[in-house]
Enzyme design. Structure first.
Site, PDB file in Angstrom:
ATOM      1  N   HIS A   1       0.837  -1.214   0.000  1.00  0.00           N
ATOM      2  CA  HIS A   1       0.000   0.000   0.000  1.00  0.00           C
ATOM      3  C   HIS A   1       0.865   1.254   0.000  1.00  0.00           C
ATOM      4  O   HIS A   1       1.872   1.342   0.700  1.00  0.00           O
ATOM      5  CB  HIS A   1      -1.025   0.005   1.119  1.00  0.00           C
ATOM      6  CG  HIS A   1      -0.470   0.056   2.513  1.00  0.00           C
ATOM      7  ND1 HIS A   1      -0.134   1.251   3.117  1.00  0.00           N
ATOM      8  CD2 HIS A   1      -0.230  -0.916   3.416  1.00  0.00           C
ATOM      9  CE1 HIS A   1       0.294   0.985   4.356  1.00  0.00           C
ATOM     10  NE2 HIS A   1       0.255  -0.315   4.560  1.00  0.00           N
TER      11      HIS A   1
ATOM     12  N   HIS B   1       3.991   2.897  12.475  1.00  0.00           N
ATOM     13  CA  HIS B   1       3.060   4.025  12.694  1.00  0.00           C
ATOM     14  C   HIS B   1       3.662   5.150  13.530  1.00  0.00           C
ATOM     15  O   HIS B   1       2.916   5.890  14.181  1.00  0.00           O
ATOM     16  CB  HIS B   1       1.755   3.540  13.354  1.00  0.00           C
ATOM     17  CG  HIS B   1       0.926   2.648  12.490  1.00  0.00           C
ATOM     18  ND1 HIS B   1      -0.326   2.212  12.862  1.00  0.00           N
ATOM     19  CD2 HIS B   1       1.156   2.112  11.264  1.00  0.00           C
ATOM     20  CE1 HIS B   1      -0.831   1.439  11.917  1.00  0.00           C
ATOM     21  NE2 HIS B   1       0.058   1.357  10.936  1.00  0.00           N
TER      22      HIS B   1
ATOM     23  N   ASP C   1       3.163  -6.411   3.451  1.00  0.00           N
ATOM     24  CA  ASP C   1       2.784  -5.297   4.329  1.00  0.00           C
ATOM     25  C   ASP C   1       3.124  -5.620   5.782  1.00  0.00           C
ATOM     26  O   ASP C   1       2.366  -5.322   6.693  1.00  0.00           O
ATOM     27  CB  ASP C   1       1.296  -4.968   4.161  1.00  0.00           C
ATOM     28  CG  ASP C   1       0.878  -3.751   4.982  1.00  0.00           C
ATOM     29  OD1 ASP C   1       1.753  -2.929   5.310  1.00  0.00           O
ATOM     30  OD2 ASP C   1      -0.320  -3.627   5.292  1.00  0.00           O
TER      31      ASP C   1
ATOM     32  N   GLU D   1      -4.764   1.842   2.581  1.00  0.00           N
ATOM     33  CA  GLU D   1      -4.880   0.681   3.462  1.00  0.00           C
ATOM     34  C   GLU D   1      -5.099   1.115   4.901  1.00  0.00           C
ATOM     35  O   GLU D   1      -5.853   0.502   5.641  1.00  0.00           O
ATOM     36  CB  GLU D   1      -3.597  -0.178   3.378  1.00  0.00           C
ATOM     37  CG  GLU D   1      -3.692  -1.513   4.128  1.00  0.00           C
ATOM     38  CD  GLU D   1      -3.223  -1.458   5.586  1.00  0.00           C
ATOM     39  OE1 GLU D   1      -3.431  -2.458   6.292  1.00  0.00           O
ATOM     40  OE2 GLU D   1      -2.670  -0.430   6.031  1.00  0.00           O
ATOM     41  N   GLU D   2      -4.413   2.178   5.308  1.00  0.00           N
ATOM     42  CA  GLU D   2      -4.365   2.507   6.738  1.00  0.00           C
ATOM     43  C   GLU D   2      -5.704   2.944   7.308  1.00  0.00           C
ATOM     44  O   GLU D   2      -6.027   2.633   8.454  1.00  0.00           O
ATOM     45  CB  GLU D   2      -3.319   3.616   6.987  1.00  0.00           C
ATOM     46  CG  GLU D   2      -1.876   3.194   6.697  1.00  0.00           C
ATOM     47  CD  GLU D   2      -1.322   2.149   7.662  1.00  0.00           C
ATOM     48  OE1 GLU D   2      -2.063   1.679   8.542  1.00  0.00           O
ATOM     49  OE2 GLU D   2      -0.138   1.790   7.506  1.00  0.00           O
TER      50      GLU D   2
ATOM     51  N   ASP E   1       6.369   0.613   6.423  1.00  0.00           N
ATOM     52  CA  ASP E   1       4.903   0.483   6.318  1.00  0.00           C
ATOM     53  C   ASP E   1       4.336   1.588   5.450  1.00  0.00           C
ATOM     54  O   ASP E   1       3.986   2.654   5.943  1.00  0.00           O
ATOM     55  CB  ASP E   1       4.297   0.521   7.727  1.00  0.00           C
ATOM     56  CG  ASP E   1       2.808   0.247   7.743  1.00  0.00           C
ATOM     57  OD1 ASP E   1       2.265  -0.212   6.724  1.00  0.00           O
ATOM     58  OD2 ASP E   1       2.180   0.509   8.778  1.00  0.00           O
TER      59      ASP E   1
END
Lengths: 466, 466
Positions: free
Chosen positions: B288, B432, B362, B334-335, B300
């Protein structure tokens, strides 16, 4: 406090998951193996204590080249550490070690025909003689193998030979890539000197493209004139190679004031948990306490030594007194002499003992994948039956192969040897260089290696290899 | 130049080693599989091109939160990248995405009864509403589960609920630890609001002890009053917890000006190598393109996207035109919405295509261990027959399980899905958070993941799953 309760709650949940999985191992009941490996894993991953120990070792000892003040500090400190953990028979076993000193001068300058000069990052190779005080200045020939050197023997006379064959980046196992290139570092000086060269430069043994030279041991032959030897950083090696394409007649000035001094006393450091049934039967788990002097030997091999102490601590925390003695050994002088490994076998204390197995961790404190077993195929098959248990911490891959340099002297007498095999991608980024510092160590990866060794020690102690 | 010769020499040596090893796979002759996987591995590990791509993506796009300028740049840039690589049918497929903005104010202050105050590192959770401009000030109750919250419902009214159950450090698989804690982040606001809380604070989802808050998606329920939600760093969460033990009546002031704006247009980005035999049969490999906004989404999931481009490049460099179409897809969003994954399935272009399999990366650009196969057991067994080939790059572990969020909408229609499974120890250190930057990515580890995906694509394309 509430946070701790949370952790405990999860620990219990996980335990039930493990206990429910069938782990079939001949001998001990599966649930007792699972309970023990679980307890060790939970304690290890909660405390990450191997990292705490490593941080202390590195802060208090620094670099630990054999015969140095740092190595002496580490000998004292690791005895203190093991005493503080409450291990039995904590003591040092004296060995004499070589004392090579780097000195203060390490200079390499490339001088183009135009007179332009550029400094190249260099580190003397361990064991190298120094240059005369005024340095060595000569033309350079670049070669990629001993065969090429032999073909170009005439060109080598009076020159500096520059070995520039890279580690093969296409190999997944970086130790194989190292093995395919390190002959240049180990034997380059002898080969070049035979053809009349005045010094050797070797491309650093690393896959990382940076400017830190990676040192390491080199050797001389009695019958061949000793010439100085240094490792160039990758940046320096590529710069020199490029300029040689343009200016084959460029010159390099090399000045090193390293030297080998008389041997000095040092020691292996030993501590153990006595076996309740067969105290005279010993399982060694160890690493080497000495390091190179450019970094501070975090991965190589502070990691392996602190994992060994952690293994014994995990037994204590799991409340297990093993059938056989589990012994942590910090071997001295792996890097340039193996006097510790040889001295361990020769020590008078060995007369009343029987060694069942020796485990060494000396491939970095990265996430464990399995063990390399140096023993006959029957033993390897026996160990493979433990794969499922070891796989619970990722270390289920069992292959026949070399165990470790320090344990070799005893393994060669027929005692099975085990080398912890961690993931290898990052090891040669730091190996023997200033990059080998604590910030390159992941606490969970380091701890998982210790837990894998602890589980293997438990299986070896309780089930044996017969 | 001589250096390159050296490399080639070693490449050839290795090739012969591989060709000599028997790799038994039904269908294709073993030597052709070995030749192809070898060629891909050698090209990949020599060039480390996935890292070159990732470095460019991160430098030119930065953080890529859905609907942001960075995400728009990444949509344009990845089309350029794929055009430059010479892929076919490079295009963007439009999707509307949510646009949540963090705003400029993120402040959390702990005020003790004495009046002493301390700032706590916080990040608004994705999707959270902001606080009123003056902020929210209230007492705090700390809980560790929804059950505990329900038992203490009366205490929650008018308070800030602080979810502080850590990820379980004793689990070797850190994704399992994440899965055991992330309910607090995802559903904490709804649970707390039901009992009259005014805001929620959640301990960051990480095993690293540092002061960087780790954000991530949270959700609301239509029937429940929305309240603001933020992630505290581990340092902040532990400080708050400690002070709550001493001062249960301390207060926290929270100010956030994040907000959800109207949906905006964005896109998935697609490029492919057309299959020579069945061009309409498609194997997707993707990641993503969007990221969270605290770091720049290196692991990520810049890693997964750039690996997908690298997969196609490895086919080209190996000189292979596959039987079926291999398609790289950079999924958007995606997130916080999965609009890209849903949009991909719904796009009109799908009508004339048949998907054979979808692969997603991912879980970070770490060293690959294997694949998680989301399909029936017969397919999993079929894939297991490829284990030995995939093990040549360390990725031989084949387990049944979740493939990936972006590919889920199509996988749920019955198309087999594959998730690349890398080693997981370091992923949640960066996940994140501001830690997710290029310096945490090892070029060889990243590349090995791409090579593993490329080999799987080749096997899927040439052998199929029947």
């Amino acid at each position: 406090m509430k946070m701790r309760k949370g952790v405990r709650f999860f620990g219990v949940l996980w335990l039930s998951v493990i206990v429910c999985s069938p782990i079939a191992v001949a001998g001990l009941p599966a649930d007792s193996i699972a309970r023990v490996s679980d307890a060790m894993r939970c304690e290890g991953l909660r405390s990450l204590h191997a990292y705490v120990l490593l941080d202390r070792l590195l802060r208090e000892s620094g670099a630990r080249l054999s015969g140095s003040a740092g190595a002496a500090k580490a000998v004292a400190l690791t005895q203190t550490m093991m005493q503080e953990e409450g291990f039995s028979s904590v003591h040092a076993e004296s060995v004499m070690v070589p004392r090579w000193i780097r000195g203060r001068v390490e200079r390499c300058t490339m001088v183009l025909p135009s007179g332009t000069s550029r400094s190249l990052s260099i580190a003397a190779l361990g064991g190298s003689i120094g240059t005369p005080k005024r340095g060595v200045a000569a033309g350079v020939i670049e070669v990629h193998s001993f065969d090429e050197l032999a073909r170009r023997a005439e060109e080598a006379r009076g020159k500096i030979v520059f070995f520039n064959r890279p580690m093969d980046p296409t190999l997944v196992n970086t130790f194989a890539a190292y093995g395919g290139a390190v002959d240049q570092r180990a034997h380059g000086a002898v080969a070049a000197s035979r053809f009349g060269a005045v010094a050797v430069l070797v491309r650093s043994m690393t896959l990382l493209h940076d400017d830190a030279p990676h040192t390491g041991m080199m050797s001389y032959a009695d019958s061949v004139t000793k010439i100085p030897a240094g490792a160039l950083s990758i940046v320096a090696a590529e710069a020199l190679s490029q300029q040689l394409q343009l200016h084959p007649d460029l010159r390099v000035k090399l000045a090193l004031d390293c030297a080998t001094m008389p041997d000095v006393p040092s020691a292996n450091v030993v501590g153990e948990i006595k076996g309740w049934e067969h105290p005279e039967e010993v399982i060694v788990v160890g690493g080497h306490l000495d390091s190179w002097d450019k970094g501070i030997g975090a991965h190589d091999d502070g990691a392996g030594c602190m994992q060994a102490i952690e293994v014994l601590r995990l037994f204590q925390k799991a409340g297990i007194t093993p059938r056989r003695t589990i012994r942590a050994v910090m071997f001295m002088n792996e890097e340039n002499g193996v006097r510790g490994g040889l001295g361990y076998v020769a020590d008078h204390r060995r007369a009343s003992e029987r060694h069942i197995a020796l485990i060494e961790s000396d491939r970095g404190g990265f996430v464990p994948l399995g063990f390399s077993v140096q023993a006959d195929s029957a033993v390897v098959e026996r160990v493979r039956r433990w794969s499922a248990v070891l796989a619970s911490v990722g270390a289920g891959a069992i292959e026949q192969g070399h165990a470790g340099t320090d344990v070799s002297p005893m393994v060669e007498t027929g005692v099975p040897g085990f080398g912890l095999v961690p993931e290898s991608q990052r090891y040669f980024d730091v190996h023997h260089s200033a990059n080998d510092t604590i910030d390159k160590v992941n606490p969970r990866e380091l701890e998982l290696g210790a837990i894998a060794e602890a589980i293997l020690c438990y299986l070896l102690s309780e089930e044996g290899l017969n």
